[in-house]
Scaffold this active site. Structure first.
Site, PDB file in Angstrom:
ATOM      1  N   HIS A  55      49.624  37.720  42.592  1.00 19.89           N
ATOM      2  CA  HIS A  55      48.650  36.820  41.952  1.00 19.89           C
ATOM      3  C   HIS A  55      47.422  36.632  42.845  1.00 19.89           C
ATOM      4  O   HIS A  55      47.409  35.751  43.701  1.00 19.89           O
ATOM      5  CB  HIS A  55      49.340  35.476  41.687  1.00 19.89           C
ATOM      6  CG  HIS A  55      48.533  34.534  40.858  1.00 19.89           C
ATOM      7  ND1 HIS A  55      49.118  33.565  40.073  1.00 19.89           N
ATOM      8  CD2 HIS A  55      47.193  34.373  40.693  1.00 19.89           C
ATOM      9  CE1 HIS A  55      48.178  32.858  39.466  1.00 19.89           C
ATOM     10  NE2 HIS A  55      47.002  33.324  39.841  1.00 19.89           N
ATOM     11  N   HIS A  57      42.846  36.763  42.795  1.00 23.32           N
ATOM     12  CA  HIS A  57      41.601  36.836  42.009  1.00 23.32           C
ATOM     13  C   HIS A  57      40.540  37.461  42.919  1.00 23.32           C
ATOM     14  O   HIS A  57      39.915  36.760  43.706  1.00 23.32           O
ATOM     15  CB  HIS A  57      41.141  35.436  41.595  1.00 23.32           C
ATOM     16  CG  HIS A  57      42.111  34.696  40.718  1.00 23.32           C
ATOM     17  ND1 HIS A  57      42.011  34.683  39.354  1.00 23.32           N
ATOM     18  CD2 HIS A  57      43.198  33.935  41.013  1.00 23.32           C
ATOM     19  CE1 HIS A  57      42.994  33.947  38.834  1.00 23.32           C
ATOM     20  NE2 HIS A  57      43.726  33.479  39.830  1.00 23.32           N
ATOM     21  N   PHE A  58      40.357  38.783  42.819  1.00 20.54           N
ATOM     22  CA  PHE A  58      39.435  39.462  43.734  1.00 20.54           C
ATOM     23  C   PHE A  58      37.997  39.595  43.201  1.00 20.54           C
ATOM     24  O   PHE A  58      37.151  40.214  43.833  1.00 20.54           O
ATOM     25  CB  PHE A  58      40.000  40.817  44.166  1.00 20.54           C
ATOM     26  CG  PHE A  58      41.051  40.722  45.247  1.00 20.54           C
ATOM     27  CD1 PHE A  58      41.329  39.521  45.890  1.00 20.54           C
ATOM     28  CD2 PHE A  58      41.772  41.845  45.641  1.00 20.54           C
ATOM     29  CE1 PHE A  58      42.300  39.436  46.894  1.00 20.54           C
ATOM     30  CE2 PHE A  58      42.737  41.772  46.651  1.00 20.54           C
ATOM     31  CZ  PHE A  58      43.000  40.572  47.272  1.00 20.54           C
ATOM     32  N   ARG A  59      37.734  39.036  42.021  1.00 19.15           N
ATOM     33  CA  ARG A  59      36.353  38.806  41.547  1.00 19.15           C
ATOM     34  C   ARG A  59      35.543  40.063  41.252  1.00 19.15           C
ATOM     35  O   ARG A  59      34.311  39.966  41.126  1.00 19.15           O
ATOM     36  CB  ARG A  59      35.573  37.969  42.580  1.00 19.15           C
ATOM     37  CG  ARG A  59      36.264  36.725  43.092  1.00 19.15           C
ATOM     38  CD  ARG A  59      36.543  35.743  42.002  1.00 19.15           C
ATOM     39  NE  ARG A  59      36.966  34.443  42.520  1.00 19.15           N
ATOM     40  CZ  ARG A  59      37.643  33.570  41.798  1.00 19.15           C
ATOM     41  NH1 ARG A  59      37.990  33.839  40.550  1.00 19.15           N
ATOM     42  NH2 ARG A  59      37.990  32.408  42.311  1.00 19.15           N
ATOM     43  N   ASN A  89      40.433  37.304  35.154  1.00 18.71           N
ATOM     44  CA  ASN A  89      39.254  36.451  34.891  1.00 18.71           C
ATOM     45  C   ASN A  89      38.049  36.892  35.718  1.00 18.71           C
ATOM     46  O   ASN A  89      37.432  36.116  36.435  1.00 18.71           O
ATOM     47  CB  ASN A  89      39.581  34.963  35.109  1.00 18.71           C
ATOM     48  CG  ASN A  89      40.109  34.650  36.495  1.00 18.71           C
ATOM     49  OD1 ASN A  89      40.613  35.529  37.191  1.00 18.71           O
ATOM     50  ND2 ASN A  89      40.001  33.408  36.910  1.00 18.71           N
ATOM     51  N   HIS A 173      49.692  30.780  33.349  1.00 15.02           N
ATOM     52  CA  HIS A 173      49.131  29.551  33.935  1.00 15.02           C
ATOM     53  C   HIS A 173      49.600  28.449  32.988  1.00 15.02           C
ATOM     54  O   HIS A 173      48.985  28.193  31.949  1.00 15.02           O
ATOM     55  CB  HIS A 173      47.605  29.660  33.994  1.00 15.02           C
ATOM     56  CG  HIS A 173      46.922  28.483  34.618  1.00 15.02           C
ATOM     57  ND1 HIS A 173      46.426  28.488  35.899  1.00 15.02           N
ATOM     58  CD2 HIS A 173      46.650  27.247  34.122  1.00 15.02           C
ATOM     59  CE1 HIS A 173      45.869  27.304  36.171  1.00 15.02           C
ATOM     60  NE2 HIS A 173      45.996  26.532  35.106  1.00 15.02           N
ATOM     61  N   HIS A 218      52.277  29.722  40.040  1.00 15.70           N
ATOM     62  CA  HIS A 218      51.984  28.561  40.876  1.00 15.70           C
ATOM     63  C   HIS A 218      52.598  27.234  40.408  1.00 15.70           C
ATOM     64  O   HIS A 218      51.889  26.310  40.018  1.00 15.70           O
ATOM     65  CB  HIS A 218      50.476  28.385  41.057  1.00 15.70           C
ATOM     66  CG  HIS A 218      49.635  28.565  39.819  1.00 15.70           C
ATOM     67  ND1 HIS A 218      49.900  27.939  38.631  1.00 15.70           N
ATOM     68  CD2 HIS A 218      48.526  29.301  39.588  1.00 15.70           C
ATOM     69  CE1 HIS A 218      48.995  28.274  37.732  1.00 15.70           C
ATOM     70  NE2 HIS A 218      48.163  29.105  38.299  1.00 15.70           N
ATOM     71  N   ASP A 284      47.656  33.142  44.779  1.00 16.76           N
ATOM     72  CA  ASP A 284      46.597  32.661  43.881  1.00 16.76           C
ATOM     73  C   ASP A 284      45.262  32.635  44.627  1.00 16.76           C
ATOM     74  O   ASP A 284      44.433  31.733  44.433  1.00 16.76           O
ATOM     75  CB  ASP A 284      46.926  31.275  43.302  1.00 16.76           C
ATOM     76  CG  ASP A 284      46.091  30.952  42.062  1.00 16.76           C
ATOM     77  OD1 ASP A 284      45.358  31.833  41.588  1.00 16.76           O
ATOM     78  OD2 ASP A 284      46.187  29.816  41.573  1.00 16.76           O
ATOM     79  N   HIS A 288      35.935  31.144  46.459  1.00 17.04           N
ATOM     80  CA  HIS A 288      34.628  30.706  45.959  1.00 17.04           C
ATOM     81  C   HIS A 288      33.743  30.575  47.185  1.00 17.04           C
ATOM     82  O   HIS A 288      34.228  30.238  48.277  1.00 17.04           O
ATOM     83  CB  HIS A 288      34.745  29.353  45.241  1.00 17.04           C
ATOM     84  CG  HIS A 288      35.540  29.438  43.958  1.00 17.04           C
ATOM     85  ND1 HIS A 288      35.056  30.031  42.824  1.00 17.04           N
ATOM     86  CD2 HIS A 288      36.792  29.018  43.659  1.00 17.04           C
ATOM     87  CE1 HIS A 288      35.969  29.964  41.864  1.00 17.04           C
ATOM     88  NE2 HIS A 288      37.038  29.354  42.346  1.00 17.04           N
TER      89      HIS A 288
HETATM   90  O1  DOR Z   1      42.140  27.026  41.047  1.00 18.28           O
HETATM   91  C1  DOR Z   1      42.152  28.047  40.371  1.00 18.28           C
HETATM   92  N1  DOR Z   1      41.274  29.025  40.577  1.00 18.28           N
HETATM   93  N2  DOR Z   1      43.066  28.168  39.398  1.00 18.28           N
HETATM   94  C2  DOR Z   1      43.011  29.162  38.497  1.00 18.28           C
HETATM   95  O2  DOR Z   1      43.812  29.177  37.591  1.00 18.28           O
HETATM   96  C3  DOR Z   1      41.951  30.191  38.572  1.00 18.28           C
HETATM   97  C4  DOR Z   1      41.405  30.281  39.937  1.00 18.28           C
HETATM   98  C5  DOR Z   1      40.111  31.030  40.009  1.00 18.28           C
HETATM   99  O3  DOR Z   1      40.023  32.142  39.465  1.00 18.28           O
HETATM  100  O4  DOR Z   1      39.171  30.530  40.645  1.00 18.28           O
HETATM  101 ZN    ZN Z   2      45.333  32.262  39.526  1.00 21.17          ZN
HETATM  102 ZN    ZN Z   3      46.403  29.800  37.417  1.00 20.23          ZN
END
Ligand code: DOR
Ligand code: ZN
Ligand code: ZN
Length: 417
Positions: A55, A57-59, A89, A173, A218, A284, A288
């Site tokens: 899990h 999120h490498f953007r 996402n 989620h 999570h 997770d 940012h």
């Molecule tokens: O805090 C979070 N950030 N929860 C998520 O479900 C997505 C993630 C994100 O992609 O920033």
């Molecule tokens: Zn996530």
């Molecule tokens: Zn999530």
């Protein structure tokens, strides 16, 4: 044999001196003595299966000011992770065959570790055609970063049915959108009030009707843990829900979904993790930028980095005697491999040679300047950790002695190079 790695290896559930023979990226032999073209003897250092982080999120694509597949996988490798499963996402979101293929092309050649991609679920999504490209599916039942959201029970049921036909896993989620508050937030306690544990429990209770293989992402509350335990779901926990709670006053930097909850929640999750009742450790990793996080609390995005620090934090617990090594290996490698059907996660003949070498004397404090995520911050500054001495991905050394040690050659575990 191309390469033999020798050390105190975790084989069949325990540590002992072994030689691991590697050819074409696979483990071909595990024996007391082996000869290879190259022989690396790590002496008393531990040789463990590299972690699989199910899990992150490498953007990439679209949000690469926060992270990209190069920096994300580099951070992973420095943290002992040899394979990551990336969430959908991104921009555009990976919610169609075309966008999933486009994402695959965009990130090709960038990765230091292996990876797989989740296909995202939105109303009306065509799941079947994405199956040959997807490591699994992801569904948001409650809103978070990005616009992926499925709130209608009927649509959720359709998705469950379609995922079942693919025999893949649906990572969820699990927060019921209808129970999330929308009040203006000024601090982490307001955020917690808007996202109560009841939303987690309600969502989990609904998932028993899905019919497909469900993985609860999570877990964040004692009550959620209780709700999930009565079902045939697999469960993830993050390091931040084990090490941090609402008393960590770090403003927007501690804003995350699901939120950091009470001490009692944290202790219940930690106890379950230590007892081996939670299947997988999952970061997770949701980087940012400092700029994004420096906005007013209410509009600052949720999420924190963690792919590089989660295993080192756990290795420090192992060294202190509070976490059994076999429990960690199971949660960071064996179970993710089983759940997502990856030929990794164990040191045994036939598996990919994804390994981490650990010098248990190397206990030190986490320093943000030594980390590799593009976001440039951590909530674990000064926390005890043991960073792996080396990380191997399919027999290629990627990291050694705190530095990049090889070529990048990460590939998609579903579609190949
Ligand atoms: O805090 C979070 N950030 N929860 C998520 O479900 C997505 C993630 C994100 O992609 O920033
Ligand atoms: Zn996530
Ligand atoms: Zn999530």
């Amino acid at each position: 044999m191309d390469l033999v790695i020798e050390g105190r290896a975790f084989v069949k559930g325990r540590l002992s001196n072994w030689c691991i023979g590697i050819e074409d990226g696979r483990i071909v032999e595990v024996a007391k003595n082996l000869k290879g073209e190259e022989h690396l003897d790590y002496g008393q250092m531990l040789v463990l299966p590299a972690a699989i982080d199910p899990h992150v999120h490498f953007r990439d694509p679209g949000l690469t000011a926060k992270e990209d597949f190069s920096t994300g996988t580099m951070a992973a490798a420095f943290g002992g992770v040899g394979c990551v499963l990336d969430m959908p996402n991104t921009l555009p979101p990976a919610t169609s065959l075309a966008s999933l293929k486009e994402k695959q092309l965009t990130i090709a050649g960038k990765a230091w570790t292996d990876y797989g991609l989740f296909a995202g679920c939105v109303p009306g999504v065509k799941l079947e055609e994405m199956a040959p490209h997807a490591a699994g599916y992801k569904m948001f039942m409650g809103s978070s970063t990005g616009k992926l959201l499925v709130t209608e029970d009927k649509e959720r049921a359709r998705i469950g049915h379609a995922v079942k036909a693919t025999n893949k896993v649906l990572s969820v989620h699990a927060k019921e959108e209808a129970l999330l508050g929308k009040e203006r937030e000024q601090d982490i306690r307001d955020h917690l009030r808007n996202r109560p544990y009841q939303a987690e429990v309600a969502a989990i209770n609904k998932l028993s009707a899905m019919g497909c293989r469900v993985n609860i992402c999570h877990l964040s509350s004692a009550a959620g843990l209780g709700a999930a335990s009565g079902h045939n779901f697999t469960k993830e926990v993050t390091a931040h829900h084990l090490f941090l709670d609402r008393d960590n006053e770090r403003g927007t930097f501690a804003k995350v979904n699901p939120p950091l909850r009470t001490r009692e929640d944290r202790f219940a999750l930690m106890q379950a993790f230590l007892d081996g009742r939670i299947d997988m450790l999952a970061s997770d990793h949701a980087p940012h930028t400092i700029e994004d996080k420096s906005q007013e609390f209410d509009i600052a995005p949720s999420g924190m980095p963690g792919v590089e620090t989660q295993v080192p934090l756990m290795l420090a617990l192992v060294k202190k005697g509070s976490l059994p090594l076999d429990v960690l290996v199971r949660a960071m490698a064996e179970r993710p491999a089983e759940v997502f059907s990856l030929n990794k996660g164990r040191i045994e003949k036939g598996r990919d040679a994804d390994l981490m070498v650990v010098d248990t004397r190397a206990l030190g404090g986490i320093k943000v300047n030594n980390l590799h995520s593009k976001c440039g911050w951590t909530l674990y500054e000064g926390y005890d950790a043991i960073f792996p001495h080396a990380t191997y991905v399919r027999g290629r050394r990627v990291v050694e002695d705190g530095a990049i040690a090889g070529e990048r050659g990460g590939r998609d575990v579903v579609v190949g190079p």
